[in-house]
Design an enzyme around this catalytic site. Structure first.
Site, PDB file in Angstrom:
ATOM      1  N   HIS A 152       0.849  -1.193   0.000  1.00 51.80           N
ATOM      2  CA  HIS A 152       0.000   0.000   0.000  1.00 51.80           C
ATOM      3  C   HIS A 152       0.876   1.231   0.000  1.00 51.80           C
ATOM      4  O   HIS A 152       1.591   1.486   0.961  1.00 51.80           O
ATOM      5  CB  HIS A 152      -0.921  -0.015   1.222  1.00 51.80           C
ATOM      6  CG  HIS A 152      -1.864  -1.177   1.244  1.00 51.80           C
ATOM      7  ND1 HIS A 152      -3.119  -1.130   0.648  1.00 51.80           N
ATOM      8  CD2 HIS A 152      -1.736  -2.430   1.748  1.00 51.80           C
ATOM      9  CE1 HIS A 152      -3.711  -2.303   0.801  1.00 51.80           C
ATOM     10  NE2 HIS A 152      -2.898  -3.113   1.452  1.00 51.80           N
TER      11      HIS A 152
ATOM     12  N   ASP B 263      -8.563  -5.008  -2.335  1.00 49.38           N
ATOM     13  CA  ASP B 263      -7.935  -5.274  -1.029  1.00 49.38           C
ATOM     14  C   ASP B 263      -8.133  -4.151  -0.023  1.00 49.38           C
ATOM     15  O   ASP B 263      -8.135  -2.980  -0.356  1.00 49.38           O
ATOM     16  CB  ASP B 263      -6.430  -5.504  -1.163  1.00 49.38           C
ATOM     17  CG  ASP B 263      -5.805  -5.800   0.201  1.00 49.38           C
ATOM     18  OD1 ASP B 263      -5.081  -4.935   0.725  1.00 49.38           O
ATOM     19  OD2 ASP B 263      -6.086  -6.871   0.748  1.00 49.38           O
TER      20      ASP B 263
ATOM     21  N   ASP C  49       2.229  -6.960   2.132  1.00 47.76           N
ATOM     22  CA  ASP C  49       1.058  -6.203   2.596  1.00 47.76           C
ATOM     23  C   ASP C  49       1.524  -4.974   3.382  1.00 47.76           C
ATOM     24  O   ASP C  49       0.986  -4.626   4.437  1.00 47.76           O
ATOM     25  CB  ASP C  49       0.125  -7.060   3.457  1.00 47.76           C
ATOM     26  CG  ASP C  49      -1.233  -6.386   3.679  1.00 47.76           C
ATOM     27  OD1 ASP C  49      -2.025  -6.903   4.481  1.00 47.76           O
ATOM     28  OD2 ASP C  49      -1.487  -5.326   3.071  1.00 47.76           O
TER      29      ASP C  49
END
Lengths: 407, 178, 314
Positions: free
Chosen positions: A26, A116, A289
């Site tokens: 991210h 996501d 992640d």
């Protein structure tokens, strides 16, 4: 910067391997630049050994149009660090109501689709997404979570959450979602990638599905391979370490919001299942992640803290620690970090490479992390292994100072 | 190290103090004895028994824990345990004899008086001690003293009683010069 | 004489306390009950100290109890409650802690709806912190006063089986009672609806000294004491319970149930009570009830802790 010869580096004892590919990170831009930007994230990726990093689309606005995809790619190129590849939304606005223009998004450069942060809870819609994505030629990456079961949980539901008095997310919330996802993959014949699996039961379902011949792949995060729900209670020992390690490390203050992540840190049995999955191929890849957060989102009461661990720069030493402890062979881990993500996304080998000093000891220090996200429960911890050189597109884009040794 | 008071000395001192109390206090009906923990309460009990034995007088007995009343200078080496105080009689208008083992800086007695005054308004407070070792930091004096002893500030005066230590004696441990 | 020691800076949870630490607090509580029985119910050890009562979650009885305790030890008391404060205006906990620290209290007594909030505050202030209740996690002063009350009523708690019935999942009182009663030798039987019990505990991974028995009648057979927990009305609306009526019939403490315990077995409740739901009025005010003693002892326990944290030089 003069490009050092790989052979030279290897002679000096460094490990020279293909650059890692992170298929799940991210980078927060656009919309949450206080937590990270594409530039800072791409640089942090390089420091962690990731020469390619895929940016999840849960930004503000979410990446659901060709224009936004193009903008992201331009910013990635301007960062001149790791390659930044865009992942586009499955549903318009990430609202989970109707499909985004998947074909157009793929043509604009999206390497995969994902909502996501959220699952696509509407099963009929998810079925359509899997069917339609096939013509767009990209894999769907699903975040498997039954949100009604996980409710307002903030950590794994188990003995630790019972003692801490925190609402939990039961393993069943991941298991039921994975079961649904696999059933739809079977129904549609589509390729499906399940990201950040964390439970023994979900991994077993994937194992069976693969044995059945389903085109499903999966990844786990480094933190789910090393940390447990006991870290929320203040433990600081890795899943394979004994209780003496807690005495050595010193217990941390319980309720550290840096331990709050979704899916949550689970039990030792779940961590062992993640390693077993990696060893036998049920789990194809390791993806970070990476979820950086500005401190105002984390320095609050546990129940109000944002979910996420900033993981790009600590992935490698965590994995090396697991390898040293005999959890998996080094080869398996390296493949899971580079070859497998490329295969899953259908990416060509770029020839990027990195040099790793396996013995370098360093302390995780907020001021020295390249990412804006200092939210890692490993702050202050001494780790072993770091990237010293990263070469992208034939040029050294990251150098930790090792080149001085070769002058 | 030297023994200042033997078991016999201690016994005689208590008996003598009891006699002195009988001589000086004319109104026995208002008398009361309150021992200051620890050891002061044991001495107070013995004093009460001595008064009963020598002149058949029954004097009410209380015990005082002054932990909550200490000031900073009396707190060194302190146990965090606060024991119960027990004053089973009204204090107003009484002549209360406070009993302690050693009178030194006077701070313990100051704390004991503050504690006692939270129970009521005694007519008078008297002080009986087994040993007065000098070095007062506050203007406090004892009315009844078992033995006066000259000590150096760094000396250690150790009181042992049968009830707590198995034998009666008072020992002086002199500070070793540097 | 044993030489006790006290080394804790804060009282956040009694989960990691040794038996000796618990005994020290109970011993001091006894002394404090005597202070409260005097004509002048006051002692000076906290003179010149400031105790800040930071109650971000509303509570009258606990706050007043702490206030009385602080004043009985001659401390100055400052009240910060949720209503009308900057907490209500959306000030973060971080900002509040910084302000509290700058104001310079010696002790912060705090109640907060978020489990773990006292740890957050303790890590960011030089003051001593006492947890007056954090979310579902802990209410250490309640656990200590329940232990004190039971010991005063029953004597040595070794081998005594104490039933704790109610919404254990959401109960910081239940957790803290386990933390103090088990080290003192008691065993705990948890009872209540399965949906209101932590799943890990229901499925066997219970803390040591604790068992689970959903059938309250069976649980009360031969028990040495029972602690009834408050049932919040919202639980019935949240899908966890069919109705309050069913709860009252199945897990409510009534005369018949209470009679199944040992003849001298007392009834306790942390308050405030929902009479008619978790406990019948006749039981709450009956001969076995120690509920009033709990309230009295609460002030003494809190005095004992304030003294150890701010009145005792350590």
């Amino acid at each position: 910067m003069v490009l050092p010869a790989r052979a030279d580096l290897e002679r000096r004892g460094l490990l020279v391997v293909p650059g890692f590919v992170d298929l799940h990170a991210h980078l927060r831009e656009p919309g949450f630049e206080d937590s990270e930007t594409i530039a800072t994230g791409a640089r942090a990726a390089l420091r962690g050994g990731f020469t390619t990093v895929c940016a999840m689309p849960n930004t503000e606005p979410p990446i659901d149009s060709a224009g936004l995809v193009a903008e992201l790619m331009a910013k990635g190129a301007a960062a001149d660090a790791a390659r930044v590849l865009p992942i586009a939304c499955i549903t318009r606005g990430r609202r989970g109501a109707d499909l985004a223009d998947l074909v157009e998004l793929a043509r604009a450069g999206a390497v995969a689709f994902s909502d996501d942060g959220s699952p696509v809870s509407d099963s009929r819609l998810f079925r359509s997404a899997l069917e339609y994505a096939q013509v767009a030629g990209r894999v769907v990456i699903e975040h498997p979570q039954d949100v009604s079961l996980s409710g307002n949980g903030v950590m794994h539901e188990g003995a630790a959450s019972a003692g801490l008095g925190l609402p939990g997310m039961p393993a069943a919330a991941e298991e039921t979602a994975v079961a649904r996802d696999l059933a739809l993959a079977r129904l549609t014949g589509a390729r499906l990638h399940l990201t950040h699996l964390s439970t023994r039961t979900a991994i077993e379902l994937v194992r069976q599905a693969k044995a059945d011949g389903l085109a499903v792949t999966a990844d786990v995060t480094p933190h789910h391979l090393a940390l447990t729900d006991e870290w929320v209670s203040g433990s600081r020992r890795f899943a394979w370490e004994g209780s003496e390690e807690d005495a050595r490390q010193g217990a941390a203050i319980p309720y550290d919001p840096n331990t709050k992540v979704n899916p949550p840190l689970r039990t030792r049995a779940d961590v062992e299942a993640c390693w077993a999955g990696l060893r036998d191929g049920t789990i194809d890849a390791i993806a970070t992640d990476h979820a950086p957060h500005a401190s105002i989102r984390k320095e609050v009461e546990y129940q109000d803290a944002a979910f996420g661990i900033s993981g790009l720069e600590t992935a490698l030493p965590l994995m090396l620690a697991g390898v040293s402890a005999g959890r998996a062979p080094l080869e398996t881990v390296l493949r899971a970090l580079s070859e497998a993500p490329r295969r899953i996304l259908g990416l060509a080998d770029t020839g990027d490479w990195i040099a790793i000093d396996r013995d370098a000891e360093w302390t995780v220090d907020a001021l020295e992390l390249g990412s804006k996200g200092k939210n890692t429960p490993l702050l202050g911890r001494r780790l072993t292994g770091r990237v010293v050189i990263a070469v992208v597109n034939g040029k050294v884009r990251y150098d930790a100072g090792a080149s001085a040794a070769f002058a | 190290m030297s023994i200042l008071l033997t078991a016999d000395d201690v016994r005689r001192a208590i008996t003598r103090i009891a006699h002195e109390i009988v001589e000086r206090e004319r109104d026995f009906s208002q008398l009361a004895i309150v021992g200051v923990r620890a050891r002061g309460d044991m001495l107070a009990t013995r004093l009460r028994d001595a008064l009963r034995a020598t002149c058949g007088r029954e004097v009410p007995l209380g015990l005082l824990d002054i932990t909550l009343y200490r000031d900073d200078l009396t707190r060194i080496g302190y146990s965090p345990t606060v024991h119960r105080t027990d004053i089973p009689f009204p204090v107003d208008d009484r002549v209360v004899i406070l009993v302690d083992d050693v009178l030194f800086t006077g701070r313990t007695v100051r704390a004991a008086m503050d504690a006692l005054l939270d129970y009521g308004r005694p007519r008078a407070i008297r002080l009986a001690v087994l040993v007065d070792r000098g070095h007062r930091e506050l203007p406090i004096r004892a009315d009844f003293v078992g033995k006066n002893i000259a000590t150096a500030l760094g000396d250690d005066v150790r009181v042992r009683l049968v009830e707590s230590d198995g034998r009666d004696e008072v020992e002086l441990a002199q500070k070793v010069p540097a | 004489m044993t030489v006790a020691t006290w080394a804790r800076r804060h009282v956040l949870s009694t989960e990691d306390w040794s038996r000796d630490e618990i005994e020290l607090v109970l011993e001091n509580t006894s002394a404090m009950t005597e202070v409260l029985s005097r004509p002048v119910r006051r002692a000076p050890p906290l003179r010149g100290r400031t105790v800040v009562l930071f109650f971000a979650e509303a509570s009258t009885r606990t706050r007043v109890s702490f206030e009385l305790a602080a004043k009985a030890l001659s401390a100055d008391v400052v009240n910060i409650s949720a209503a009308g404060s900057s907490v209500e205006k959306g000030e973060t906990l971080l900002d509040t802690v910084r302000t509290l620290d700058a104001l310079g209290g010696d002790v912060i007594v705090m109640r907060h709806s978020a489990s773990g909030a006292p740890y957050f505050v303790a890590a960011r202030t030089t003051a001593a912190v006492i947890n007056a209740g954090d979310g579902w996690h802990a209410h250490p002063t309640q656990g200590l006063l329940d232990a004190y009350t039971l010991r005063a009523a029953l004597g040595d708690l070794a081998g005594r089986r104490i039933v704790v019935v109610g919404d254990v999942l959401h109960s910081r009182v239940a957790r803290s009672d386990i933390h103090t009663l088990v080290p003192l030798g008691a065993s705990i039987t948890l009872s209540g609806p399965p949906t209101l019990m932590p799943s890990a505990w229901r499925c066997g991974a219970l803390p040591p000294g604790v068992t689970y028995e959903p059938d309250l009648d069976r649980a009360l057979d031969g028990a040495a004491a029972v602690i009834a927990l408050r049932l919040q009305r919202e639980r019935a609306e949240s899908g966890l319970l069919p109705s309050l009526r069913e709860y009252a019939r199945t897990w409510g403490l009534n005369e018949a149930r209470v009679a199944r315990m040992r003849p001298d077995a007392p009834v306790m409740h942390p308050g405030p009570m929902n009479e008619g739901i978790e406990i019948e009025a006749s039981v709450a005010h009956g001969a076995r009830s120690l509920i009033a003693a709990q309230v009295t002892n609460g002030v003494a326990v809190r005095m004992a802790l304030l003294y150890l944290l701010a009145g005792h030089p350590s």
